[in-house]
Design a protein around this motif. Structure first.
Motif, PDB file in Angstrom:
ATOM      1  N   ASP A   1     -27.058 -67.808 -33.963  1.00  0.00           N
ATOM      2  CA  ASP A   1     -28.343 -67.954 -34.632  1.00  0.00           C
ATOM      3  C   ASP A   1     -28.479 -67.005 -35.831  1.00  0.00           C
ATOM      4  N   GLY A   2     -27.329 -66.475 -36.304  1.00  0.00           N
ATOM      5  CA  GLY A   2     -27.315 -65.717 -37.549  1.00  0.00           C
ATOM      6  C   GLY A   2     -27.799 -64.290 -37.442  1.00  0.00           C
ATOM      7  N   ARG A   3     -27.541 -63.633 -36.327  1.00  0.00           N
ATOM      8  CA  ARG A   3     -28.021 -62.261 -36.140  1.00  0.00           C
ATOM      9  C   ARG A   3     -26.859 -61.298 -35.924  1.00  0.00           C
ATOM     10  N   LEU A   4     -27.039 -60.051 -36.398  1.00  0.00           N
ATOM     11  CA  LEU A   4     -26.110 -58.971 -36.094  1.00  0.00           C
ATOM     12  C   LEU A   4     -26.795 -58.069 -35.065  1.00  0.00           C
ATOM     13  N   TYR A   5     -26.406 -58.220 -33.808  1.00  0.00           N
ATOM     14  CA  TYR A   5     -27.126 -57.543 -32.737  1.00  0.00           C
ATOM     15  C   TYR A   5     -27.051 -56.026 -32.843  1.00  0.00           C
ATOM     16  N   GLN A   6     -25.895 -55.487 -33.253  1.00  0.00           N
ATOM     17  CA  GLN A   6     -25.760 -54.039 -33.346  1.00  0.00           C
ATOM     18  C   GLN A   6     -26.721 -53.451 -34.375  1.00  0.00           C
ATOM     19  N   VAL A   7     -26.958 -54.174 -35.454  1.00  0.00           N
ATOM     20  CA  VAL A   7     -27.914 -53.724 -36.468  1.00  0.00           C
ATOM     21  C   VAL A   7     -29.332 -53.766 -35.894  1.00  0.00           C
ATOM     22  N   GLU A   8     -29.639 -54.813 -35.134  1.00  0.00           N
ATOM     23  CA  GLU A   8     -30.962 -54.917 -34.509  1.00  0.00           C
ATOM     24  C   GLU A   8     -31.172 -53.820 -33.469  1.00  0.00           C
ATOM     25  N   TYR A   9     -30.110 -53.445 -32.759  1.00  0.00           N
ATOM     26  CA  TYR A   9     -30.218 -52.346 -31.794  1.00  0.00           C
ATOM     27  C   TYR A   9     -30.506 -51.029 -32.535  1.00  0.00           C
ATOM     28  N   ALA A  10     -29.872 -50.851 -33.698  1.00  0.00           N
ATOM     29  CA  ALA A  10     -30.106 -49.641 -34.490  1.00  0.00           C
ATOM     30  C   ALA A  10     -31.558 -49.583 -34.973  1.00  0.00           C
ATOM     31  N   ILE A  11     -32.100 -50.723 -35.368  1.00  0.00           N
ATOM     32  CA  ILE A  11     -33.498 -50.780 -35.803  1.00  0.00           C
ATOM     33  C   ILE A  11     -34.423 -50.468 -34.628  1.00  0.00           C
ATOM     34  N   GLU A  12     -34.031 -50.887 -33.421  1.00  0.00           N
ATOM     35  CA  GLU A  12     -34.813 -50.560 -32.220  1.00  0.00           C
ATOM     36  C   GLU A  12     -34.792 -49.048 -31.954  1.00  0.00           C
ATOM     37  N   THR A  13     -33.684 -48.392 -32.255  1.00  0.00           N
ATOM     38  CA  THR A  13     -33.603 -46.936 -32.129  1.00  0.00           C
ATOM     39  C   THR A  13     -34.657 -46.269 -32.999  1.00  0.00           C
ATOM     40  N   VAL A  14     -34.864 -46.794 -34.205  1.00  0.00           N
ATOM     41  CA  VAL A  14     -35.885 -46.259 -35.119  1.00  0.00           C
ATOM     42  C   VAL A  14     -37.264 -46.401 -34.489  1.00  0.00           C
ATOM     43  N   ARG A  15     -37.530 -47.549 -33.879  1.00  0.00           N
ATOM     44  CA  ARG A  15     -38.847 -47.796 -33.266  1.00  0.00           C
ATOM     45  C   ARG A  15     -39.133 -46.839 -32.118  1.00  0.00           C
ATOM     46  N   ARG A  16     -38.088 -46.308 -31.496  1.00  0.00           N
ATOM     47  CA  ARG A  16     -38.260 -45.393 -30.370  1.00  0.00           C
ATOM     48  C   ARG A  16     -38.408 -43.936 -30.812  1.00  0.00           C
ATOM     49  N   GLY A  17     -38.158 -43.661 -32.084  1.00  0.00           N
ATOM     50  CA  GLY A  17     -38.295 -42.302 -32.598  1.00  0.00           C
ATOM     51  C   GLY A  17     -39.757 -41.938 -32.793  1.00  0.00           C
ATOM     52  N   THR A  18     -40.046 -40.628 -32.920  1.00  0.00           N
ATOM     53  CA  THR A  18     -41.428 -40.211 -33.150  1.00  0.00           C
ATOM     54  C   THR A  18     -41.868 -40.602 -34.554  1.00  0.00           C
ATOM     55  N   LEU A  19     -43.164 -40.653 -34.751  1.00  0.00           N
ATOM     56  CA  LEU A  19     -43.777 -41.225 -35.945  1.00  0.00           C
ATOM     57  C   LEU A  19     -43.472 -40.424 -37.213  1.00  0.00           C
ATOM     58  N   ALA A  20     -43.236 -41.145 -38.301  1.00  0.00           N
ATOM     59  CA  ALA A  20     -43.119 -40.568 -39.646  1.00  0.00           C
ATOM     60  C   ALA A  20     -43.944 -41.426 -40.596  1.00  0.00           C
ATOM     61  N   ILE A  21     -44.641 -40.774 -41.520  1.00  0.00           N
ATOM     62  CA  ILE A  21     -45.572 -41.474 -42.411  1.00  0.00           C
ATOM     63  C   ILE A  21     -45.360 -41.019 -43.849  1.00  0.00           C
ATOM     64  N   GLY A  22     -45.446 -41.956 -44.771  1.00  0.00           N
ATOM     65  CA  GLY A  22     -45.452 -41.648 -46.198  1.00  0.00           C
ATOM     66  C   GLY A  22     -46.648 -42.322 -46.849  1.00  0.00           C
ATOM     67  N   ILE A  23     -47.385 -41.573 -47.669  1.00  0.00           N
ATOM     68  CA  ILE A  23     -48.559 -42.123 -48.352  1.00  0.00           C
ATOM     69  C   ILE A  23     -48.532 -41.695 -49.811  1.00  0.00           C
ATOM     70  N   LYS A  24     -48.600 -42.681 -50.700  1.00  0.00           N
ATOM     71  CA  LYS A  24     -48.605 -42.410 -52.141  1.00  0.00           C
ATOM     72  C   LYS A  24     -50.042 -42.246 -52.619  1.00  0.00           C
ATOM     73  N   ALA A  25     -50.310 -41.175 -53.363  1.00  0.00           N
ATOM     74  CA  ALA A  25     -51.635 -40.908 -53.911  1.00  0.00           C
ATOM     75  C   ALA A  25     -51.585 -41.013 -55.438  1.00  0.00           C
ATOM     76  N   LYS A  26     -52.752 -40.904 -56.076  1.00  0.00           N
ATOM     77  CA  LYS A  26     -52.783 -41.003 -57.538  1.00  0.00           C
ATOM     78  C   LYS A  26     -52.159 -39.771 -58.198  1.00  0.00           C
ATOM     79  N   ASP A  27     -52.077 -38.662 -57.452  1.00  0.00           N
ATOM     80  CA  ASP A  27     -51.533 -37.432 -58.012  1.00  0.00           C
ATOM     81  C   ASP A  27     -50.359 -36.870 -57.203  1.00  0.00           C
ATOM     82  N   GLY A  28     -49.655 -37.746 -56.472  1.00  0.00           N
ATOM     83  CA  GLY A  28     -48.481 -37.298 -55.740  1.00  0.00           C
ATOM     84  C   GLY A  28     -48.170 -38.148 -54.528  1.00  0.00           C
ATOM     85  N   VAL A  29     -47.344 -37.614 -53.629  1.00  0.00           N
ATOM     86  CA  VAL A  29     -46.936 -38.320 -52.406  1.00  0.00           C
ATOM     87  C   VAL A  29     -46.973 -37.344 -51.227  1.00  0.00           C
ATOM     88  N   VAL A  30     -47.375 -37.866 -50.067  1.00  0.00           N
ATOM     89  CA  VAL A  30     -47.441 -37.066 -48.839  1.00  0.00           C
ATOM     90  C   VAL A  30     -46.440 -37.625 -47.820  1.00  0.00           C
TER      91      VAL A  30
END
Length: 245
Positions: A18-47
């Motif tokens: 069905d056109g999937r690379l399972y190992q890549v999907e497993y790696a993406i699942e590893t990201v989902r299990r990690g603790t939260l990280a956030i990026g926010i762009k502002a008018k005068d910089g980035v956080v």
């Protein structure tokens, strides 16, 4: 896993029917299990902001999930952090090479593309595994403030605000409702704290948070100290209808 898909997750270079690379999907699942990280762009910089769960006796004055690539570029990671260190080292080499060759700071998008190209190589060849980490690259260059996401598949996309890791779907929904184009750096920092409180077990202190800011005036990344982080937390609690602790 369905019987028809069995075996296609054994080798990284084999597509399933069905056109999937399972190992890549497993790696993406590893990201989902990690603790939260956030990026926010502002008018005068980035956080950049992350949640870091530390143990009782662990020294927590060193940030594990936020890295500096160049004076004007920072990275927040979610997933398998040792993989993040490898990608950040690669990005630092690329950024310094750009300075030596062209005598100017590297573009943020150039670094994002370079990391994504590296990640893509590790989805293509046998004998390797995909990187189990996603990165939020934030920086200020000649194009202004920028925020990019790279993931284990080798994709890179620009965002105004983005969350990765555990609870990121809920936080992204919250950001879609709360984010405004003309937001200031202070408001963006407060919003980032609010996002972490949204999914974290600890909804009062800031000991489990780390933050970095790159502003458009200095074009330099700086770590947000505890006192300043407390102010952003107080503002976030007030906005959420809670009294500051």
């Amino acid at each position: 896993m369905l019987p028809a898909a069995a075996g296609y997750d054994r080798a990284i270079t084999v597509f399933s029917p069905d056109g999937r690379l399972y190992q890549v999907e497993y790696a993406i699942e590893t990201v989902r299990r990690g603790t939260l990280a956030i990026g926010i762009k502002a008018k005068d910089g980035v956080v950049l902001a992350v949640e870091e769960k530390t143990r009782k006796l662990q020294i927590n004055n060193v940030t594990q999930k936020i890295f500096q690539v160049d004076d004007h570029i920072g990275v927040a990671a979610a997933g398998y952090i040792p993989d993040a260190r490898t990608q950040v080292d690669h990005a630092r080499f690329f950024a310094q090479s750009n300075r030596l060759i062209y005598d100017e700071p590297v573009d943020v998008e150039g670094v994002a593309k370079n990391i994504a190209d590296m990640a893509q190589q590790f989805t293509q060849y046998a004998g390797v595994r995909p990187f189990g980490v996603a990165l939020l690259l934030a920086g200020v260059d000649k194009n202004g403030a920028n925020l990019f996401l790279t993931d284990p598949s080798g994709t890179y996309i620009g965002y105004d605000a983005m969350a990765i890791g555990a609870g990121s779907d809920q936080v992204t929904d919250f950001l879609e409702k709360s984010y405004k184009q003309d937001i200031s750096l202070a408001e963006a920092a407060s919003l980032a704290v609010e996002c972490i409180y949204l999914v974290s077990e600890d909804k009062s202190s800031t000991k489990h948070m780390k933050m970095a800011i790159i502003d458009t005036k200095t074009k330099a990344m700086r770590k947000v100290e505890d006192e300043e982080l407390e102010k952003y937390a107080a503002s976030a609690k007030e906005k959420a209808g809670r009294h500051p602790a």
